[in-house]
Design an enzyme around this catalytic site. Sequence first.
Site, short mmCIF file in Angstrom:
data_model
loop_
_atom_site.label_atom_id
_atom_site.label_comp_id
_atom_site.label_asym_id
_atom_site.label_seq_id
_atom_site.Cartn_x
_atom_site.Cartn_y
_atom_site.Cartn_z
CD GLU A 128 -2.54 1.40 2.59
OE1 GLU A 128 -3.04 0.41 3.16
OE2 GLU A 128 -2.61 2.55 3.07
CB THR A 166 -5.58 2.25 5.31
OG1 THR A 166 -5.02 1.04 4.78
CG2 THR A 166 -5.88 3.22 4.19
CG ASN A 224 -5.60 -9.27 10.20
OD1 ASN A 224 -6.68 -9.64 10.62
ND2 ASN A 224 -5.17 -9.60 8.99
FE1 F3S Z 1 -9.99 -0.42 2.71
FE2 F3S Z 1 -9.86 -0.19 5.31
FE3 F3S Z 1 -10.04 -2.52 4.24
S1 F3S Z 1 -8.67 0.92 3.83
S2 F3S Z 1 -9.04 -2.36 2.29
S3 F3S Z 1 -11.59 -0.93 4.15
S4 F3S Z 1 -8.81 -2.00 6.01
#
Ligand code: F3S
Length: 283
Positions: A128, A166, A224
Amino acid sequence: METIVAKSAGFCFGVERAVSSVYAEIHNDEKPIYTFGPIIHNEQVVKDLENKGVQVIHDEKELQNLNKGTVIIRSHGVSKEIYDIIEKQGLRIVDATCPFVKKIHNIVREESKKGKKIVIIGNDNHPEVEGIKGWVLGDAIVINCEEDAKKLDVSDGSGICIVSQTTFNYNKFKYLVEIINKKGYDINVVNTICNATHVRQVEAKEIASKVDAMIVIGGKSSSNTQKLYDICKCECSNTYYIQTIKDLDLCNVESLKTIGITAGASTPKNIIEEVVLNVRYEF
Ligand code: F3S
């Protein structure tokens, strides 16, 4: 046996969307179908897709050798360069980049255009972050720890824009931003952390605190899921980490009245359902 299944167990919105778009493409005529990197860190899903003709490509080189078919971008997103190569090779693109990640691409693009130095708080090797860097005009700085933040030195005075990977931990993000703040730069901080992981962890903790046994489902190498397991284990010593129903070996079943179930971000729905049904009706 009463079961409490976490609502947030399994795929987040972005992963769900990406995986469904690959399955939807299987019926499309523009074959072959490729995903740029495995669509998800789950062997069963990747194998199943492979059996249905979906191939995984791993880097630009492999991409440059293709001249026909569809390339699906996974939820992590990719750099602008990858889009350009896909276009140049005349391939069809299906963009399953999570909208929350896409938003970061747009921010870093716009802010770097204004001359701001982009600082990404995250893990430099994560796909990412690789993708985000690829939307910055000029170089981005990636910061992952206290030492990196203390060392940050942006000499030109046009200001900096800070974004985050994220899945980065919010408290750590806040702490690193505080360190950078003290340096007196003109700073624009955009908190781009997605709370899907946090929500899953909070719910797992809450369920684990009130059940007799807790089951956490996920791949062995999924970090995770390991984190979820650790959180649950602190609340409920009778916590099991399983990949599929085959691994489940509940002790002292007769004494269990309530069982909680959650799953990591890359655990497909069918695997969760299989565990839920078995626990509900077989024990
Ligand atoms: Fe998107 Fe959050 Fe999943 S950024 S891919 S919804 S962990």
